[in-house]
Design an enzyme around this catalytic site. Structure first.
Site, PDB file in Angstrom:
ATOM      1  N   GLY A 498      20.969  17.574  22.124  1.00 53.41           N
ATOM      2  CA  GLY A 498      21.352  17.967  20.768  1.00 53.41           C
ATOM      3  C   GLY A 498      20.784  19.332  20.436  1.00 53.41           C
ATOM      4  O   GLY A 498      20.057  19.935  21.223  1.00 53.41           O
ATOM      5  N   GLU A 501      17.372  22.840  14.396  1.00 58.34           N
ATOM      6  CA  GLU A 501      17.348  24.166  13.786  1.00 58.34           C
ATOM      7  C   GLU A 501      16.457  25.120  14.568  1.00 58.34           C
ATOM      8  O   GLU A 501      16.710  26.309  14.653  1.00 58.34           O
ATOM      9  CB  GLU A 501      16.831  24.053  12.353  1.00 58.34           C
ATOM     10  CG  GLU A 501      17.087  25.324  11.561  1.00 58.34           C
ATOM     11  CD  GLU A 501      16.132  25.489  10.388  1.00 58.34           C
ATOM     12  OE1 GLU A 501      15.389  24.557  10.083  1.00 58.34           O
ATOM     13  OE2 GLU A 501      16.155  26.577   9.790  1.00 58.34           O
ATOM     14  N   PHE A 502      15.429  24.567  15.201  1.00 60.97           N
ATOM     15  CA  PHE A 502      14.435  25.426  15.847  1.00 60.97           C
ATOM     16  C   PHE A 502      14.631  25.574  17.347  1.00 60.97           C
ATOM     17  O   PHE A 502      13.907  26.299  17.996  1.00 60.97           O
ATOM     18  CB  PHE A 502      13.036  24.871  15.589  1.00 60.97           C
ATOM     19  CG  PHE A 502      12.681  24.861  14.136  1.00 60.97           C
ATOM     20  CD1 PHE A 502      12.245  26.027  13.526  1.00 60.97           C
ATOM     21  CD2 PHE A 502      12.805  23.717  13.375  1.00 60.97           C
ATOM     22  CE1 PHE A 502      11.915  26.038  12.181  1.00 60.97           C
ATOM     23  CE2 PHE A 502      12.480  23.721  12.035  1.00 60.97           C
ATOM     24  CZ  PHE A 502      12.039  24.889  11.420  1.00 60.97           C
ATOM     25  N   GLY A 503      15.579  24.830  17.898  1.00 64.52           N
ATOM     26  CA  GLY A 503      15.793  24.924  19.341  1.00 64.52           C
ATOM     27  C   GLY A 503      16.482  23.665  19.837  1.00 64.52           C
ATOM     28  O   GLY A 503      16.898  22.811  19.047  1.00 64.52           O
ATOM     29  N   GLU A 504      16.562  23.574  21.168  1.00 59.49           N
ATOM     30  CA  GLU A 504      17.286  22.444  21.734  1.00 59.49           C
ATOM     31  C   GLU A 504      16.498  21.145  21.614  1.00 59.49           C
ATOM     32  O   GLU A 504      15.272  21.154  21.589  1.00 59.49           O
ATOM     33  CB  GLU A 504      17.544  22.699  23.218  1.00 59.49           C
ATOM     34  CG  GLU A 504      18.670  23.692  23.429  1.00 59.49           C
ATOM     35  CD  GLU A 504      18.665  24.288  24.819  1.00 59.49           C
ATOM     36  OE1 GLU A 504      17.619  24.231  25.498  1.00 59.49           O
ATOM     37  OE2 GLU A 504      19.708  24.809  25.212  1.00 59.49           O
ATOM     38  N   LYS A 523      11.783  17.899  21.304  1.00 60.66           N
ATOM     39  CA  LYS A 523      12.332  19.002  20.503  1.00 60.66           C
ATOM     40  C   LYS A 523      11.571  20.245  20.890  1.00 60.66           C
ATOM     41  O   LYS A 523      10.330  20.225  20.927  1.00 60.66           O
ATOM     42  CB  LYS A 523      12.117  18.734  19.017  1.00 60.66           C
ATOM     43  CG  LYS A 523      13.003  17.660  18.470  1.00 60.66           C
ATOM     44  CD  LYS A 523      12.855  17.626  16.967  1.00 60.66           C
ATOM     45  CE  LYS A 523      13.800  16.610  16.387  1.00 60.66           C
ATOM     46  NZ  LYS A 523      13.798  16.609  14.942  1.00 60.66           N
ATOM     47  N   ASP A 616      16.245  13.306   2.157  1.00 59.05           N
ATOM     48  CA  ASP A 616      17.447  13.617   2.937  1.00 59.05           C
ATOM     49  C   ASP A 616      17.884  12.401   3.730  1.00 59.05           C
ATOM     50  O   ASP A 616      18.249  12.490   4.896  1.00 59.05           O
ATOM     51  CB  ASP A 616      17.162  14.796   3.871  1.00 59.05           C
ATOM     52  CG  ASP A 616      18.440  15.458   4.370  1.00 59.05           C
ATOM     53  OD1 ASP A 616      19.531  15.109   3.853  1.00 59.05           O
ATOM     54  OD2 ASP A 616      18.369  16.297   5.285  1.00 59.05           O
TER      55      ASP A 616
HETATM   56  P1  AMP Z   1      17.350  16.828  14.750  1.00 63.25           P
HETATM   57  O1  AMP Z   1      16.942  18.209  14.934  1.00 63.25           O
HETATM   58  O2  AMP Z   1      16.202  15.869  14.557  1.00 63.25           O
HETATM   59  O3  AMP Z   1      18.417  16.623  13.718  1.00 63.25           O
HETATM   60  O4  AMP Z   1      18.009  16.378  16.171  1.00 63.25           O
HETATM   61  C1  AMP Z   1      19.250  16.896  16.609  1.00 63.25           C
HETATM   62  C2  AMP Z   1      19.974  15.829  17.402  1.00 63.25           C
HETATM   63  O5  AMP Z   1      19.221  15.478  18.557  1.00 63.25           O
HETATM   64  C3  AMP Z   1      20.148  14.508  16.631  1.00 63.25           C
HETATM   65  O6  AMP Z   1      21.301  14.526  15.848  1.00 63.25           O
HETATM   66  C4  AMP Z   1      20.249  13.516  17.758  1.00 63.25           C
HETATM   67  O7  AMP Z   1      21.563  13.469  18.256  1.00 63.25           O
HETATM   68  C5  AMP Z   1      19.346  14.101  18.818  1.00 63.25           C
HETATM   69  N1  AMP Z   1      18.012  13.479  18.731  1.00 63.25           N
HETATM   70  C6  AMP Z   1      16.965  13.883  17.992  1.00 63.25           C
HETATM   71  N2  AMP Z   1      15.915  13.080  18.165  1.00 63.25           N
HETATM   72  C7  AMP Z   1      16.291  12.138  19.055  1.00 63.25           C
HETATM   73  C8  AMP Z   1      15.638  11.001  19.644  1.00 63.25           C
HETATM   74  N3  AMP Z   1      14.382  10.683  19.332  1.00 63.25           N
HETATM   75  N4  AMP Z   1      16.322  10.259  20.519  1.00 63.25           N
HETATM   76  C9  AMP Z   1      17.606  10.584  20.818  1.00 63.25           C
HETATM   77  N5  AMP Z   1      18.269  11.614  20.292  1.00 63.25           N
HETATM   78  C10 AMP Z   1      17.631  12.391  19.419  1.00 63.25           C
END
Ligand code: AMP
EC number: 2.7.10.1
Length: 819
Positions: A498, A501-504, A523, A616
């Site tokens: 995924g 905002e700050f990176g992959e 993250k 949120d």
């Molecule tokens: P976020 O920046 O937290 O919104 O994460 C971006 C995307 O990464 C989310 O919409 C999920 O699809 C995926 N993601 C984030 N955290 C997790 C996690 N703990 N397990 C699986 N996928 C995740």
């Protein structure tokens, strides 16, 4: 009780069909025998179904009460009249009997042939399943037999507490069902050497006696009953969330869920008692609560083990003011021993003790009183925590004048006493100043102590509150207070899942020393970040790290000492809830959906108890794992909203996800747990409508206006009335009238315990009237057709429902009153 029979006849569940995997193939050498129709040898060939013996393994949630294929001796079944059903006395290649019954009186009128099983105990089950495997001859393929030939037979049962029910009359049997073949066979099929074996399953319940008989009635068909298997279903014993759930026989009703309490595995405890629900299909659903390993115990494969106690403690040099000790590593360290904790005190003075920590297996306790007995206890710590203390070891210091009667000792004693007094004063001062210390008389466990003093916040035991990382002057301190630092070498990144905002966001694995490898989400903070970005990125970890709840995403730790900076959390296989639901539209039972909502509500109750307002809450910010457990994620302060593509600037300049946000929070930024409850109502709506966008394509401005005017989202399709009512309660204008999260959890628990309460759905016409009530004012007179009007108010999807309910013209719509 469902089905066509007068009582207890279950519905049809065809599990296998002729031609399926378990269709016996007839070897060429025997195929010839099928050319002789309607005679015993024809059926003898069917006995190749002995091959079925290889397919006997039943699923682990089915418990056989009878399986005719595994009975080695006589089945003890009775046929009447005697010339009706006949047993084929064959044996398989292992000389085991094969109990197949055949009857084939297709040319004779008025057949009424009964086959009675022996008494079958139901072993306490109140719903049983009967699986029949049989072949049936196609009447059309019979020369001249059409007038009398039948292609069905009947199955009956009779309940009795003992084996004395056999002499009962035919009319006392209760019909379960008429059994027809999915596939009947003709002579041509025999030529193909493929037998069409049918599998039919029926269920019967609730049963009230200890057992029953089954009976098969033939009225003129050509049947071979190859096997009869009678079984009940259970939810097999499992360990989930460190709780043991026992084997549980499913309920009598096919929609019943039984609530089962789990008991914590050894060395674990709970403050949220674990429960699961056993479905009629023998599946465990909706886990609630969990157990946690006691301090010092580590979770490993569903059990809690800790380092075993230190047993072998030896005294070394003993002087008048000091005792040296050494010991060996525990027999079962269960991980890498990080350090030992040595507790000692003067005998009978246990309330005043000293703790020393040591990485070595020896210490010297100094500053002791001469000629005094000291009690020592030692425990080891691994990454999982402390083991239990060893037994007490007592050692005595030597007397002052033991070695020499030398007066020169006195000044030394005086100095020691003075130093002791100074040390004591320093220590008291230190404790009174409210600061933490790693060496404490009051608390042994630094984790516990952390609970009591946090950067000047004094916390009452048992009442955990969220601490805003902004209150830390140095945000780095907050991160290290609440998040464990992880060595980058412990992390293996596997793939990108995924974009944050700050990176992959990546998936990968985390292997900490002495712990088992875990799947994790990672993250990353992209290169070239500013200091503010780094702070905001890690702010999420500082918040997440304060939470410990099964429905809140769990933080494993952070990497800040090397680049890239990372936040490592538990991995949620099914990703974010909105995308997951859209992908699996219509795939879940109502109970599964309510289970998801219950999890989210439990997580939110925990957050609101901690004093954390999410701001949120939306399905996109809920993650779901492979067990369909939902966890609240996306924590942050202003960042969350900056990051959220749904967030829009309000007239006051704030950025807010309008569709999910309570009116008072939009209007004057009054964000509270009650505004989170409003958002929770929207999440309920998203879940029940499988990821539909709230208010569809209406603009944010229209949403604000409509909500202000009293408009509320209409019920999703097929929504249980109780759930929609709860949504409406969450959307009360007065925030004090909205339910609290603990009330929501209780309400959902009640619905889960009583699933029939979910059967009443919001009906289509009331959904229509909701729309009319809310949108009648939007000038329906200006439109030529109902469809055009509904499109204009972004409700085009309801056109069909309007038509079905007789509102096919704008005139008809105009006539509708609110009532
Ligand atoms: P976020 O920046 O937290 O919104 O994460 C971006 C995307 O990464 C989310 O919409 C999920 O699809 C995926 N993601 C984030 N955290 C997790 C996690 N703990 N397990 C699986 N996928 C995740």
């Amino acid at each position: 009780m469902r089905g066509s029979g007068p009582r207890g006849a279950g519905h049809r569940r065809t599990q296998g069909r002729g031609g399926g995997d378990d269709t016996p193939r007839v070897p060429a050498s025997l195929a010839g025998c099928y050319s002789a129709p309607l005679k015993g040898p024809l059926w003898t060939c069917l006995l190749l179904c002995a091959a079925l013996r290889t397919l006997l393994a039943s699923p682990s949630n089915e418990v056989n009460l009878l399986d005719s294929r595994t009975v080695m001796g006589d089945l003890g079944w009775i046929a009447f009249p005697k010339n009706g059903w006949e047993e084929i006395g064959e044996v398989d290649e292992n000389y085991a009997p094969i109990h197949t019954y055949q009857v084939c009186k297709v040319m004779e009128q008025n057949q009424n042939n009964w086959l009675l099983t022996s008494w079958i105990s139901n072993e306490g089950a109140s719903r049983i399943f009967i699986e029949l495997k049989f072949t049936l001859r196609d009447c059309n393929s019979l020369p001249g037999g059409l007038g009398t030939c039948k292609e069905t037979f009947n199955m009956y049962y009779f309940e009795s507490d003992d084996e004395n029910g056999r002499s009962i009359k035919e009319n006392q049997y209760i019909k379960i069902d008429t059994i027809a073949a999915d596939e009947s066979f003709t002579e041509l099929d025999l030529g193909d050497r493929v037998m069409k074996l049918n599998t039919e399953v029926r269920d019967v319940g609730p049963l009230s006696k200890k057992g029953f008989y089954l009976a098969f009635q033939d009225v003129g068909a050509c049947i071979a009953l190859v096997s009869v298997r009678v079984y009940y279903k259970k939810c097999p014993s499992v360990v989930r969330h460190l709780a043991i759930f026992p084997d549980t026989i499913t309920g009598a009703d096919s929609s019943q869920l039984l609530e089962v309490s789990g008991s914590c595995v050894n060395h674990s405890v709970t403050d949220d008692p674990p429960k699961m629900h056993c479905s009629a299909e023998g599946e465990w659903l909706v886990p609630i609560g969990k157990c946690m390993c006691k301090a010092g115990y580590e979770e490993k494969n569903g059990t809690c083990q800790a380092p075993s106690p230190v047993t072998n403690v030896k005294k070394g040099k003993i002087a008048k003011n000091s005792i040296s000790l050494s010991w060996q590593e525990p027999d079962r360290p269960n991980g890498i021993i990080l350090e030992y904790e040595i507790k000692y005190f003067e005998k009978d003075q246990e309330t005043s003790y000293t703790i020393i920590k040591s990485k070595e297996t020896s210490i010297t306790a100094e500053g002791l009183k001469p000629a005094s007995v000291y009690v020592f206890q030692i425990r080891a710590r691994t990454a999982a925590g402390y083991g239990v203390f060893s037994r007490r070891f007592e050692f005595e210091t030597t007397p002052v004048f033991a070695a020499s009667n030398d007066q020169s000792q006195i000044p030394i004693i005086a100095v020691s006493v003075t130093v002791g007094v100074i040390l004591l004063a320093v220590m008291i001062g230190f404790l009174l100043s409210g600061r933490r210390c790693g060496y404490s008389k009051a608390k042994q466990d630094p984790e516990e102590e952390k609970m009591h003093f946090h950067n000047g916040h004094i916390k009452l035991p048992g009442v955990r509150t969220y601490i805003d990382p902004h209150t830390y002057e140095d945000p780095n301190q907050a991160v290290h207070e609440f998040a464990k630092e992880i060595e980058a070498s412990c992390i293996t990144i596997e793939r990108v899942i995924g974009a944050g905002e700050f990176g992959e966001v990546c998936s990968g694995r985390l292997k900490l020393p002495g712990k088992r490898e875990l799947p994790v989400a990672i993250k990353t903070l992209k290169v070239g970040y500013t200091e503010k970005q780094r702070r905001d990125f890690l702010g999420e970890a500082s918040i997440m790290g304060q939470f410990d709840h099964p429905n809140i995403i769990h933080l494993e730790g952070v990497v800040t000492k090397s680049k890239p900076v990372m936040i490592v959390t538990e991995y949620m296989e099914n990703g974010s809830l909105d995308t997951f639901l859209k992908k699996n539209d219509g795939q879940f039972t109502v109970i599964q959906l309510v289970g998801m909502l219950r999890g989210i509500a439990a997580g939110m109750k925990y957050l609101s108890d901690m004093g954390y307002v999410h701001r949120d809450l939306a399905a996109r910010n809920i993650l779901i794992n492979s067990n369909l457990v939902c966890k609240v994620s996306d924590f942050g302060l202003s960042r969350v909203l900056e990051d959220d593509p749904e967030a829009a600037y309000t007239t006051r300049g704030g950025k807010i996800p309008i569709r999910w946000t309570a009116p008072e929070a939009i209007a004057f930024r009054k964000f509270t747990s009650s505004s989170d409850v409003w958002s929770y109502g929207i999440v309920m709506w998203e879940v029940v409508s499988y990821g539909e966008r709230p208010y569809w394509e209406m603009t944010n401005q229209d949403v604000i206006k409509a909500v202000e005017e009293g408009y509320r989202l209409p019920s999703p399709m097929d929504c249980p009335a109780a759930l929609y009512q709860l949504m409406l309660d969450c959307w009360q204008k007065d925030r004090n009238s909205r339910p609290k999260f603990d009330e929501i959890v209780n309400m959902l628990d009640k619905l889960i315990r009583n699933p029939s309460s979910l059967k009443t759905l919001v009906n289509a016409s009331s959904r229509v009237s909701t729309l009319l009530a809310e949108h009648g004012s939007l000038g329906s007179g200006a439109y030529r057709s109902v469809g055009e009007w509904l499109e204009a108010i972004k409700m085009g999807r309801y056109t069909e429902i309007f038509m079905e309910n007789g509102y096919s013209s704008m005139d008809a719509v105009a006539q509708v009153t609110l009532e």
